[in-house]
Write an enzyme that holds these catalytic residues in place. Sequence first.
Site, short mmCIF file in Angstrom:
data_model
loop_
_atom_site.label_atom_id
_atom_site.label_comp_id
_atom_site.label_asym_id
_atom_site.label_seq_id
_atom_site.Cartn_x
_atom_site.Cartn_y
_atom_site.Cartn_z
N LEU A 185 66.03 0.50 -4.08
CA LEU A 185 66.52 0.62 -2.70
C LEU A 185 67.03 -0.89 -2.37
CD1 LEU A 185 64.08 2.78 -1.15
CD2 LEU A 185 66.08 3.43 -2.17
N ASP A 186 66.44 -1.66 -2.85
CA ASP A 186 67.00 -3.31 -2.82
C ASP A 186 68.42 -3.26 -3.13
OD1 ASP A 186 65.40 -4.86 -1.10
OD2 ASP A 186 64.03 -4.95 -2.71
N VAL A 187 68.57 -2.57 -4.58
CA VAL A 187 69.81 -2.78 -5.03
C VAL A 187 70.90 -1.95 -4.18
CG1 VAL A 187 71.34 -1.84 -7.06
CG2 VAL A 187 68.89 -2.91 -7.53
#
Length: 386
Positions: free
Chosen positions: A175-177
Amino acid sequence: MPIPPGPPVLPLAGIRVADFSRVLAGPLATMVLADLGADVVKVERPRTGDDTRAWGPPFVGGDAAYFLSLNRNKRSVALDLATAEGAAAARRLALDSDVVIENFRPGLMARFGLDFERLWAERPALVYCSLTAFGESGEAASRPGYDIIVQALSGLMSITGHPGGEPTKVGVALLDVVCGLYAANAIQAALIRRADTGRGGRVSVSLFDASVAAMVNQAANHLLGGLVPQPLGNQHPNIVPYQLFEAADRPFILAAGNDRLFERTCEVLGRSDLAADERFSTNEARVRNRGSLIPVLSEAFAARSAAEWLGALEAAAVPCAPVRAMDEVFASPEGAAAVQIVDDPERGPLRLVASPIRMDGSPTPARRPPPRLGQHTDEVLGELEP
């Protein structure tokens, strides 16, 4: 018109980015910009730097592999923003840049005199990007934004794992990506708008919003269909069979994404009767009757090796793949081609995953290795107006 020979012309050459972000989403966004030619100046805390420098083992030359994976093609400046001198230098850098990106908790950049309103008043051409956990207002604004927290809150963990098992996080901070890629896209859109208007502006992406957007069909299954998706292991909620099967020796993936591919799968199995069965003849019917179909397929696939099944399925043009471990990924021709050797005079040659972006058919170059903490402080500050 033929593409001229030589290295690719990088579209963001001449764009300077003052990068006040750290950990993953922000640094990934700025690495995308750097790979495309931007001069990214990474502002870090003295002595410790970006948290991910210490997120190991493994370490190479004192920095964790985690940090090295996200920070090529950047320069590092060590500044203590809590001091008047450090904040003043950071302000000069921001005002000399085309883009500022930050992921501090809401209000902290204002404490340093680096908030959008003050910087934009002096430089209306500035593009300012804020990455937050849950937005900048409301009850959740101050909550921590770790990827695993948002995997839980966004619903991703509720649909990941096996039926009846515990909710499971994805094996990488995906999700950071996703958030970082949204941010890189938004920044470039703002730069295109600036080229037309001469004015920058502010863009923001919250990790939570990006994560809910990443739920795509699962979110729509609820919003439009009233369903509450449940974990299905390696099965697809809307396509059958589209999942992992266990062969006699190892698992493999079968992705029969339409009725014709299912028919071909049945032919490979010697079970054309399954494709003719009205319970399984259409994808809608297979989704409704997966409980009857999957055990039959699983029993059949368990009788032979994965290599045998993969060879037969590929010959029938049915999408399939072995489930590779990481060493197998980079031993494959396509995995080896995704590796870029980055020359680093301090750490030695670094084998890193290359940018997936190709410009005019050529990979984007590794112009700089990931920087050592504060490596370019004197160089960058010497470029700024006093």
